[in-house]
Design a protein around this motif. Structure first.
Motif, PDB file in Angstrom:
ATOM      1  N   GLU A  57       0.825  -1.211   0.000  1.00  0.00           N
ATOM      2  CA  GLU A  57       0.000   0.000   0.000  1.00  0.00           C
ATOM      3  C   GLU A  57       0.862   1.265   0.000  1.00  0.00           C
ATOM      4  O   GLU A  57       0.547   2.237  -0.709  1.00  0.00           O
ATOM      5  CB  GLU A  57      -0.925   0.018   1.212  1.00  0.00           C
ATOM      6  CG  GLU A  57      -2.035  -1.034   1.173  1.00  0.00           C
ATOM      7  CD  GLU A  57      -1.616  -2.382   1.723  1.00  0.00           C
ATOM      8  OE1 GLU A  57      -2.480  -3.275   1.826  1.00  0.00           O
ATOM      9  OE2 GLU A  57      -0.411  -2.566   2.041  1.00  0.00           O
ATOM     10  N   GLU A  58       1.948   1.243   0.768  1.00  0.00           N
ATOM     11  CA  GLU A  58       2.847   2.399   0.805  1.00  0.00           C
ATOM     12  C   GLU A  58       3.439   2.666  -0.577  1.00  0.00           C
ATOM     13  O   GLU A  58       3.528   3.811  -1.023  1.00  0.00           O
ATOM     14  CB  GLU A  58       3.981   2.150   1.802  1.00  0.00           C
ATOM     15  CG  GLU A  58       3.613   2.313   3.256  1.00  0.00           C
ATOM     16  CD  GLU A  58       4.840   2.142   4.132  1.00  0.00           C
ATOM     17  OE1 GLU A  58       5.400   3.174   4.555  1.00  0.00           O
ATOM     18  OE2 GLU A  58       5.247   0.996   4.381  1.00  0.00           O
ATOM     19  N   LEU A  59       3.849   1.609  -1.231  1.00  0.00           N
ATOM     20  CA  LEU A  59       4.432   1.777  -2.555  1.00  0.00           C
ATOM     21  C   LEU A  59       3.412   2.357  -3.537  1.00  0.00           C
ATOM     22  O   LEU A  59       3.728   3.253  -4.317  1.00  0.00           O
ATOM     23  CB  LEU A  59       4.964   0.439  -3.064  1.00  0.00           C
ATOM     24  CG  LEU A  59       5.670   0.478  -4.431  1.00  0.00           C
ATOM     25  CD1 LEU A  59       6.927  -0.376  -4.411  1.00  0.00           C
ATOM     26  CD2 LEU A  59       4.750  -0.003  -5.545  1.00  0.00           C
ATOM     27  N   LEU A  60       2.191   1.845  -3.490  1.00  0.00           N
ATOM     28  CA  LEU A  60       1.166   2.324  -4.421  1.00  0.00           C
ATOM     29  C   LEU A  60       0.807   3.789  -4.183  1.00  0.00           C
ATOM     30  O   LEU A  60       0.338   4.472  -5.096  1.00  0.00           O
ATOM     31  CB  LEU A  60      -0.090   1.461  -4.311  1.00  0.00           C
ATOM     32  CG  LEU A  60       0.040   0.002  -4.771  1.00  0.00           C
ATOM     33  CD1 LEU A  60      -1.307  -0.700  -4.675  1.00  0.00           C
ATOM     34  CD2 LEU A  60       0.586  -0.095  -6.178  1.00  0.00           C
ATOM     35  N   SER A  61       1.020   4.278  -2.984  1.00  0.00           N
ATOM     36  CA  SER A  61       0.688   5.669  -2.678  1.00  0.00           C
ATOM     37  C   SER A  61       1.815   6.639  -3.029  1.00  0.00           C
ATOM     38  O   SER A  61       1.651   7.856  -2.896  1.00  0.00           O
ATOM     39  CB  SER A  61       0.325   5.815  -1.204  1.00  0.00           C
ATOM     40  OG  SER A  61       1.455   5.564  -0.379  1.00  0.00           O
ATOM     41  N   ASP A  62       2.944   6.124  -3.480  1.00  0.00           N
ATOM     42  CA  ASP A  62       4.090   6.970  -3.822  1.00  0.00           C
ATOM     43  C   ASP A  62       3.813   7.715  -5.127  1.00  0.00           C
ATOM     44  O   ASP A  62       3.672   7.082  -6.183  1.00  0.00           O
ATOM     45  CB  ASP A  62       5.344   6.105  -3.962  1.00  0.00           C
ATOM     46  CG  ASP A  62       6.609   6.922  -4.172  1.00  0.00           C
ATOM     47  OD1 ASP A  62       6.518   8.083  -4.604  1.00  0.00           O
ATOM     48  OD2 ASP A  62       7.704   6.388  -3.917  1.00  0.00           O
ATOM     49  N   PRO A  63       3.759   9.049  -5.120  1.00  0.00           N
ATOM     50  CA  PRO A  63       3.459   9.807  -6.333  1.00  0.00           C
ATOM     51  C   PRO A  63       4.593   9.798  -7.352  1.00  0.00           C
ATOM     52  O   PRO A  63       4.394  10.192  -8.511  1.00  0.00           O
ATOM     53  CB  PRO A  63       3.212  11.226  -5.813  1.00  0.00           C
ATOM     54  CG  PRO A  63       4.008  11.307  -4.553  1.00  0.00           C
ATOM     55  CD  PRO A  63       3.930   9.932  -3.944  1.00  0.00           C
ATOM     56  N   ASP A  64       5.778   9.331  -6.941  1.00  0.00           N
ATOM     57  CA  ASP A  64       6.924   9.309  -7.846  1.00  0.00           C
ATOM     58  C   ASP A  64       7.020   8.024  -8.660  1.00  0.00           C
ATOM     59  O   ASP A  64       8.006   7.806  -9.359  1.00  0.00           O
ATOM     60  CB  ASP A  64       8.224   9.495  -7.056  1.00  0.00           C
ATOM     61  CG  ASP A  64       8.312  10.874  -6.415  1.00  0.00           C
ATOM     62  OD1 ASP A  64       7.770  11.829  -6.999  1.00  0.00           O
ATOM     63  OD2 ASP A  64       8.915  10.979  -5.325  1.00  0.00           O
ATOM     64  N   ILE A  65       6.011   7.178  -8.562  1.00  0.00           N
ATOM     65  CA  ILE A  65       5.987   5.916  -9.313  1.00  0.00           C
ATOM     66  C   ILE A  65       4.931   6.001 -10.411  1.00  0.00           C
ATOM     67  O   ILE A  65       3.787   6.370 -10.155  1.00  0.00           O
ATOM     68  CB  ILE A  65       5.693   4.730  -8.377  1.00  0.00           C
ATOM     69  CG1 ILE A  65       6.851   4.538  -7.394  1.00  0.00           C
ATOM     70  CG2 ILE A  65       5.468   3.449  -9.181  1.00  0.00           C
ATOM     71  CD1 ILE A  65       6.575   3.507  -6.333  1.00  0.00           C
ATOM     72  N   TRP A  80      -4.043  -7.193  -6.780  1.00  0.00           N
ATOM     73  CA  TRP A  80      -3.093  -6.090  -6.641  1.00  0.00           C
ATOM     74  C   TRP A  80      -2.903  -5.306  -7.933  1.00  0.00           C
ATOM     75  O   TRP A  80      -2.527  -4.124  -7.896  1.00  0.00           O
ATOM     76  CB  TRP A  80      -1.776  -6.601  -6.077  1.00  0.00           C
ATOM     77  CG  TRP A  80      -1.930  -6.834  -4.605  1.00  0.00           C
ATOM     78  CD1 TRP A  80      -2.207  -8.010  -3.978  1.00  0.00           C
ATOM     79  CD2 TRP A  80      -1.896  -5.837  -3.585  1.00  0.00           C
ATOM     80  NE1 TRP A  80      -2.342  -7.820  -2.627  1.00  0.00           N
ATOM     81  CE2 TRP A  80      -2.143  -6.481  -2.347  1.00  0.00           C
ATOM     82  CE3 TRP A  80      -1.669  -4.464  -3.583  1.00  0.00           C
ATOM     83  CZ2 TRP A  80      -2.182  -5.808  -1.142  1.00  0.00           C
ATOM     84  CZ3 TRP A  80      -1.701  -3.784  -2.377  1.00  0.00           C
ATOM     85  CH2 TRP A  80      -1.943  -4.449  -1.178  1.00  0.00           C
ATOM     86  N   THR A  81      -3.209  -5.909  -9.058  1.00  0.00           N
ATOM     87  CA  THR A  81      -3.226  -5.129 -10.295  1.00  0.00           C
ATOM     88  C   THR A  81      -4.359  -4.112 -10.248  1.00  0.00           C
ATOM     89  O   THR A  81      -4.183  -2.941 -10.627  1.00  0.00           O
ATOM     90  CB  THR A  81      -3.371  -6.054 -11.511  1.00  0.00           C
ATOM     91  OG1 THR A  81      -2.188  -6.868 -11.616  1.00  0.00           O
ATOM     92  CG2 THR A  81      -3.535  -5.258 -12.794  1.00  0.00           C
ATOM     93  N   LEU A  82      -5.507  -4.531  -9.749  1.00  0.00           N
ATOM     94  CA  LEU A  82      -6.633  -3.594  -9.625  1.00  0.00           C
ATOM     95  C   LEU A  82      -6.324  -2.498  -8.604  1.00  0.00           C
ATOM     96  O   LEU A  82      -6.648  -1.319  -8.823  1.00  0.00           O
ATOM     97  CB  LEU A  82      -7.894  -4.345  -9.232  1.00  0.00           C
ATOM     98  CG  LEU A  82      -8.548  -5.176 -10.335  1.00  0.00           C
ATOM     99  CD1 LEU A  82      -9.703  -6.001  -9.795  1.00  0.00           C
ATOM    100  CD2 LEU A  82      -9.037  -4.267 -11.470  1.00  0.00           C
ATOM    101  N   LYS A  83      -5.683  -2.859  -7.507  1.00  0.00           N
ATOM    102  CA  LYS A  83      -5.326  -1.842  -6.517  1.00  0.00           C
ATOM    103  C   LYS A  83      -4.334  -0.839  -7.098  1.00  0.00           C
ATOM    104  O   LYS A  83      -4.408   0.364  -6.809  1.00  0.00           O
ATOM    105  CB  LYS A  83      -4.745  -2.508  -5.268  1.00  0.00           C
ATOM    106  CG  LYS A  83      -5.791  -3.226  -4.424  1.00  0.00           C
ATOM    107  CD  LYS A  83      -5.175  -3.847  -3.175  1.00  0.00           C
ATOM    108  CE  LYS A  83      -6.247  -4.522  -2.321  1.00  0.00           C
ATOM    109  NZ  LYS A  83      -5.692  -5.139  -1.090  1.00  0.00           N
ATOM    110  N   ALA A  84      -3.429  -1.322  -7.924  1.00  0.00           N
ATOM    111  CA  ALA A  84      -2.467  -0.421  -8.569  1.00  0.00           C
ATOM    112  C   ALA A  84      -3.167   0.515  -9.545  1.00  0.00           C
ATOM    113  O   ALA A  84      -2.856   1.719  -9.604  1.00  0.00           O
ATOM    114  CB  ALA A  84      -1.400  -1.235  -9.282  1.00  0.00           C
ATOM    115  N   LEU A  85      -4.109   0.000 -10.300  1.00  0.00           N
ATOM    116  CA  LEU A  85      -4.870   0.853 -11.221  1.00  0.00           C
ATOM    117  C   LEU A  85      -5.637   1.919 -10.455  1.00  0.00           C
ATOM    118  O   LEU A  85      -5.656   3.094 -10.853  1.00  0.00           O
ATOM    119  CB  LEU A  85      -5.833   0.002 -12.048  1.00  0.00           C
ATOM    120  CG  LEU A  85      -5.215  -0.908 -13.116  1.00  0.00           C
ATOM    121  CD1 LEU A  85      -6.285  -1.801 -13.728  1.00  0.00           C
ATOM    122  CD2 LEU A  85      -4.537  -0.086 -14.208  1.00  0.00           C
TER     123      LEU A  85
END
Length: 329
Positions: A57-65, A80-85
Motif C-alpha cells: 500500500e505504501e508503494l502504491l501511494s508513492d506519487p513518484d511511481i 493487486w493489479t486492480l489496486k495499482a490501477l
C-alpha cells in the motif's frame, strides 16, 4: 523515463526483471516493497533502489511511481493489479494473469474504468528477436502452410514449500510454464483453438499437476501439442512444422540475456541456423510497455489475449478432470 515500483521481493523480480528494468532505455526502478520490511530494504541495497517500503500500500501511494511490476503469486495478480490501477499506476503483471478466465474477465472489465492506464500480461518471449523472426518467417510463407506447433517445457522442483508447488495459490506445471506452451501456437497462428484435450499427473502429496500434456485443435486442420512438467529434467524446445519446412526454437522461454541464441530453419534447399545477438527480452518488454505509456498507445498485448489464454488453461484442466474433449467458446 518511466519510474517503476516493484510489488514484492519475488525471485523472478530480483534476478531477472529488476536488472532488466534498470538496463532498459526508458525505465528506472524507483522503489521496491515487501510485507517484510527487512526484505525490501535488503533488496534495495543489493540492487541500488532508492526506496524500500514495508507494505504494498505504501508503494502504491508513492506519487513518484508511474508503473508497477507485479510478480506476486498467481492468486494475488488480479487483486493487486486492480489496486495499482485504482492508485493511478500502469501495471505489467506476471503470467498467468489470474487464477482462471473469470478473474481475467473481471480485470479487463475493471481496467476499462481507467482508460489512460495500461495493463499487460508479461509474456516476455514475444519481444525476443528470435520469436519476432520466427513469426516473420511463418507469415512470409517460408515453411509453407503451418500445420502444427509442438512445445516442451520442464524443470525439476519437488520442494513442497516452494510456491510453485502450492495449488491454493495457483501452482503446478500448467499455470507456471504450461501457459507458455498454450501461448506459443495462439501467437503464431494468430487465432484461438476451438477445442482441447488435456492429461494431468498430479503429485499425491502436493496436489499440484507435476506433468500436464495437451492437444489444441485449431481451424483448417491445424493443431498444437505440448507437455510441461515440474518434476522432469530441465528442457525446453518448440518445433513449428509447415508443409514446406520447419522451424525449431532452441530456447523458447529462457533465452539467456548474455549469450547469443539461434533458431533453426529447415526447408527444401537445406538447413539454416539464424543467430541472434545477446539481448535481454525483459528489457525489450519493458521498453515496449514504456513506449505505450509515453505515447499513449495501446499496450503491445491486450488483456483480451490474457483472457483467451486463461480460457485454454481452464479448458485443459477441465478436460483432464473429465477425460474428454472440451470446446472453447
Amino acid at each position: 523515463m518511466i519510474r517503476w515500483g516493484i510489488l514484492s521481493t519475488a525471485k523472478i523480480g530480483l534476478t531477472k526483471v529488476i536488472p532488466a528494468l534498470q538496463n532498459s532505455r526508458l525505465g528506472e526502478v524507483t522503489a521496491i516493497s515487501s510485507r517484510v520490511g527487512e526484505q525490501a530494504e535488503k533488496a534495495a541495497r543489493q540492487l541500488g533502489i532508492a526506496k524500500a517500503y514495508s507494505s504494498y500500500e505504501e508503494l502504491l501511494s508513492d506519487p513518484d511511481i508511474d508503473a508497477i511490476y507485479n510478480p506476486l503469486p498467481n492468486h494475488l495478480h488480479v487483486e493487486w493489479t486492480l489496486k495499482a490501477l485504482r492508485a493511478g499506476k500502469h501495471v505489467l503483471c506476471e503470467k498467468p494473469i489470474g487464477m482462471n478466465r473469470s478473474e481475467a474477465i473481471r480485470l479487463e472489465a475493471e481496467s476499462r474504468k481507467f482508460p489512460t492506464l495500461k495493463v499487460m500480461e508479461a509474456f516476455m518471449y514475444r519481444f525476443h528477436p528470435q520469436w519476432v523472426k520466427a513469426k516473420q518467417l511463418i507469415d512470409a510463407g517460408t515453411i509453407g502452410q503451418v500445420k502444427t506447433v509442438q512445445s516442451f517445457f520442464s524443470y525439476f522442483n519437488a520442494d513442497p514449500n516452494n510456491i510453485r508447488n502450492k495449488p491454493e495459490v495457483g501452482g503446478g506445471a500448467l499455470m507456471d510454464i504450461g501457459c507458455y506452451c498454450i501461448s506459443f501456437p495462439r501467437f503464431l497462428f494468430a487465432e484461438e483453438p476451438s477445442a482441447v484435450m488435456g492429461f494431468m499427473d498430479v503429485d499425491p502429496q502436493m496436489r499440484t499437476d507435476r506433468l500436464t500434456s495437451g492437444i489444441l485443435k485449431f481451424a483448417a486442420g491445424k493443431s498444437s501439442s505440448f507437455t510441461c512438467s515440474t518434476q522432469l529434467c530441465p528442457f525446453q524446445q518448440v518445433h513449428i512444422l509447415g508443409d514446406q519446412g520447419r522451424i525449431t526454437v532452441e530456447i523458447p522461454v529462457n533465452a539467456p540475456p548474455t549469450q547469443k541464441c539461434k533458431i533453426i530453419l529447415m526447408v527444401a534447399n537445406g538447413r539454416k541456423e539464424i543467430e541472434f545477438d545477446a539481448v535481454d527480452q525483459y528489457s525489450l518488454q519493458a521498453d515496449a510497455f514504456a513506449e505505450a505509456i509515453l505515447n499513449n498507445t495501446p499496450a503491445p498485448t491486450p488483456l483480451t489475449d490474457a483472457i483467451a489464454n486463461m480460457a485454454v488453461i481452464d479448458a485443459i484442466r477441465a478436460s483432464a478432470e473429465q477425460n474428454t474433449w472440451i470446446n472453447i467458446e
